[in-house]
Scaffold this motif. Structure first.
Motif, PDB file in Angstrom:
ATOM      1  N   GLY A  71     -19.887  91.155  38.819  1.00  0.00           N
ATOM      2  CA  GLY A  71     -18.741  91.683  40.081  1.00  0.00           C
ATOM      3  C   GLY A  71     -19.965  92.170  41.244  1.00  0.00           C
ATOM      4  N   LEU A  72     -21.014  91.399  41.477  1.00  0.00           N
ATOM      5  CA  LEU A  72     -21.856  91.850  42.574  1.00  0.00           C
ATOM      6  C   LEU A  72     -21.140  91.113  43.810  1.00  0.00           C
ATOM      7  N   ILE A  73     -20.969  91.946  44.833  1.00  0.00           N
ATOM      8  CA  ILE A  73     -20.522  91.348  46.204  1.00  0.00           C
ATOM      9  C   ILE A  73     -21.642  91.701  47.249  1.00  0.00           C
ATOM     10  N   VAL A  74     -22.062  90.478  47.671  1.00  0.00           N
ATOM     11  CA  VAL A  74     -23.133  90.426  48.782  1.00  0.00           C
ATOM     12  C   VAL A  74     -22.368  89.957  50.177  1.00  0.00           C
ATOM     13  N   ASN A  75     -22.537  90.442  51.345  1.00  0.00           N
ATOM     14  CA  ASN A  75     -22.164  89.993  52.447  1.00  0.00           C
ATOM     15  C   ASN A  75     -23.153  89.019  53.035  1.00  0.00           C
ATOM     16  N   HIS A  76     -22.966  87.621  52.650  1.00  0.00           N
ATOM     17  CA  HIS A  76     -23.892  86.784  52.941  1.00  0.00           C
ATOM     18  C   HIS A  76     -23.892  86.291  54.727  1.00  0.00           C
ATOM     19  N   SER A  77     -23.018  86.881  55.362  1.00  0.00           N
ATOM     20  CA  SER A  77     -22.747  86.783  56.854  1.00  0.00           C
ATOM     21  C   SER A  77     -23.625  87.689  57.468  1.00  0.00           C
ATOM     22  N   ASP A  78     -24.018  89.001  56.774  1.00  0.00           N
ATOM     23  CA  ASP A  78     -24.674  89.851  57.500  1.00  0.00           C
ATOM     24  C   ASP A  78     -25.922  90.135  56.800  1.00  0.00           C
ATOM     25  N   TYR A  79     -26.386  89.530  55.618  1.00  0.00           N
ATOM     26  CA  TYR A  79     -27.633  89.577  54.911  1.00  0.00           C
ATOM     27  C   TYR A  79     -28.194  88.105  54.514  1.00  0.00           C
ATOM     28  N   ALA A  80     -29.474  88.088  54.640  1.00  0.00           N
ATOM     29  CA  ALA A  80     -29.780  86.727  53.756  1.00  0.00           C
ATOM     30  C   ALA A  80     -30.812  87.372  52.651  1.00  0.00           C
ATOM     31  N   VAL A  81     -30.378  87.016  51.357  1.00  0.00           N
ATOM     32  CA  VAL A  81     -30.774  87.532  50.002  1.00  0.00           C
ATOM     33  C   VAL A  81     -31.591  86.248  49.512  1.00  0.00           C
ATOM     34  N   THR A  82     -32.836  86.403  49.206  1.00  0.00           N
ATOM     35  CA  THR A  82     -33.831  85.773  48.237  1.00  0.00           C
ATOM     36  C   THR A  82     -34.025  86.312  46.871  1.00  0.00           C
ATOM     37  N   TYR A  83     -33.524  85.456  46.062  1.00  0.00           N
ATOM     38  CA  TYR A  83     -33.587  86.047  44.687  1.00  0.00           C
ATOM     39  C   TYR A  83     -34.451  84.959  44.060  1.00  0.00           C
ATOM     40  N   GLU A  84     -35.344  85.523  43.337  1.00  0.00           N
ATOM     41  CA  GLU A  84     -36.300  84.548  42.691  1.00  0.00           C
ATOM     42  C   GLU A  84     -36.797  85.147  41.435  1.00  0.00           C
ATOM     43  N   ALA A  85     -36.168  84.238  40.243  1.00  0.00           N
ATOM     44  CA  ALA A  85     -36.644  84.758  38.877  1.00  0.00           C
ATOM     45  C   ALA A  85     -37.771  83.839  38.243  1.00  0.00           C
ATOM     46  N   PHE A  86     -38.803  84.675  37.991  1.00  0.00           N
ATOM     47  CA  PHE A  86     -39.902  83.905  37.359  1.00  0.00           C
ATOM     48  C   PHE A  86     -39.904  83.484  35.856  1.00  0.00           C
ATOM     49  N   ALA A  87     -39.300  84.494  35.329  1.00  0.00           N
ATOM     50  CA  ALA A  87     -38.828  84.162  33.722  1.00  0.00           C
ATOM     51  C   ALA A  87     -37.739  85.091  33.372  1.00  0.00           C
ATOM     52  N   SER A  88     -37.397  84.870  32.152  1.00  0.00           N
ATOM     53  CA  SER A  88     -36.060  85.671  31.788  1.00  0.00           C
ATOM     54  C   SER A  88     -36.648  87.030  31.281  1.00  0.00           C
ATOM     55  N   ASN A  89     -37.882  87.313  30.939  1.00  0.00           N
ATOM     56  CA  ASN A  89     -38.223  88.712  30.461  1.00  0.00           C
ATOM     57  C   ASN A  89     -38.893  89.265  31.595  1.00  0.00           C
ATOM     58  N   VAL A  90     -38.765  88.732  33.156  1.00  0.00           N
ATOM     59  CA  VAL A  90     -39.588  89.512  33.952  1.00  0.00           C
ATOM     60  C   VAL A  90     -38.529  89.790  35.054  1.00  0.00           C
ATOM     61  N   PRO A  91     -38.397  90.858  35.663  1.00  0.00           N
ATOM     62  CA  PRO A  91     -37.489  91.429  36.659  1.00  0.00           C
ATOM     63  C   PRO A  91     -37.717  90.397  37.904  1.00  0.00           C
ATOM     64  N   PRO A  92     -36.628  90.042  38.511  1.00  0.00           N
ATOM     65  CA  PRO A  92     -36.604  89.021  39.431  1.00  0.00           C
ATOM     66  C   PRO A  92     -37.209  89.694  40.946  1.00  0.00           C
ATOM     67  N   SER A  93     -37.511  88.869  41.636  1.00  0.00           N
ATOM     68  CA  SER A  93     -38.008  89.657  43.010  1.00  0.00           C
ATOM     69  C   SER A  93     -36.737  89.291  43.922  1.00  0.00           C
ATOM     70  N   VAL A  94     -36.495  90.453  44.755  1.00  0.00           N
ATOM     71  CA  VAL A  94     -35.357  90.280  45.482  1.00  0.00           C
ATOM     72  C   VAL A  94     -35.866  90.772  47.011  1.00  0.00           C
ATOM     73  N   VAL A  95     -35.550  90.111  47.882  1.00  0.00           N
ATOM     74  CA  VAL A  95     -35.707  90.253  49.328  1.00  0.00           C
ATOM     75  C   VAL A  95     -34.487  90.112  50.020  1.00  0.00           C
ATOM     76  N   VAL A  96     -34.135  91.219  51.003  1.00  0.00           N
ATOM     77  CA  VAL A  96     -32.999  91.201  51.644  1.00  0.00           C
ATOM     78  C   VAL A  96     -33.311  91.441  53.133  1.00  0.00           C
ATOM     79  N   VAL A  97     -32.838  90.646  53.900  1.00  0.00           N
ATOM     80  CA  VAL A  97     -33.024  90.544  55.294  1.00  0.00           C
ATOM     81  C   VAL A  97     -31.940  90.659  56.247  1.00  0.00           C
ATOM     82  N   PRO A  98     -31.574  91.734  57.151  1.00  0.00           N
ATOM     83  CA  PRO A  98     -30.407  91.633  57.896  1.00  0.00           C
ATOM     84  C   PRO A  98     -30.324  90.345  59.018  1.00  0.00           C
ATOM     85  N   ARG A  99     -29.113  89.697  59.104  1.00  0.00           N
ATOM     86  CA  ARG A  99     -29.205  88.603  59.757  1.00  0.00           C
ATOM     87  C   ARG A  99     -28.962  88.837  61.409  1.00  0.00           C
TER      88      ARG A  99
END
Length: 99
Positions: A71-99
């Motif tokens: 149920g996550l809702i992200v406004n992709h028109s206002d924010y650029a989200v980079t989601y990088e998952a390295f491994a299933s047991n390591v928390p992902p790297s998340v970078v959010v930049v306003p457009r």
């Protein structure tokens, strides 16, 4: 006659200075609000990833998985989200930049 003209000039100058000050304050507030919004989106993404890891035992591999199943809702028109998952047991790297 001269006093009226001087008063008008002073009034116009004061109005212009006030307008510039208000515009600068508005601009500063909007930049701060934009940064706070990006931080809120990042926190929501990380919270959803943690919830997924708690329920399923692994972090999700993509942002779209969180949007579809948690149920996550992200406004992709206002924010650029980079989601990088390295491994299933390591928390992902998340970078959010306003457009």
């Amino acid at each position: 006659m001269q006093r009226r003209r001087t008063r008008r000039v002073v009034a116009v100058i004061v109005a212009c200075v006030l307008a510039v000050v208000l515009w600068c304050a508005w601009d500063s507030a909007s930049v701060e609000t934009e940064a706070q919004g990006a931080m809120s989106v990042r926190t929501a993404v990380l919270d959803a990833a943690m919830q997924c890891a708690a329920v399923e035992g692994a972090y999700p591999s993509s942002l779209s998985y969180l949007e579809e199943h948690y149920g996550l809702i992200v406004n992709h028109s206002d924010y650029a989200v980079t989601y990088e998952a390295f491994a299933s047991n390591v928390p992902p790297s998340v970078v959010v930049v306003p457009r």
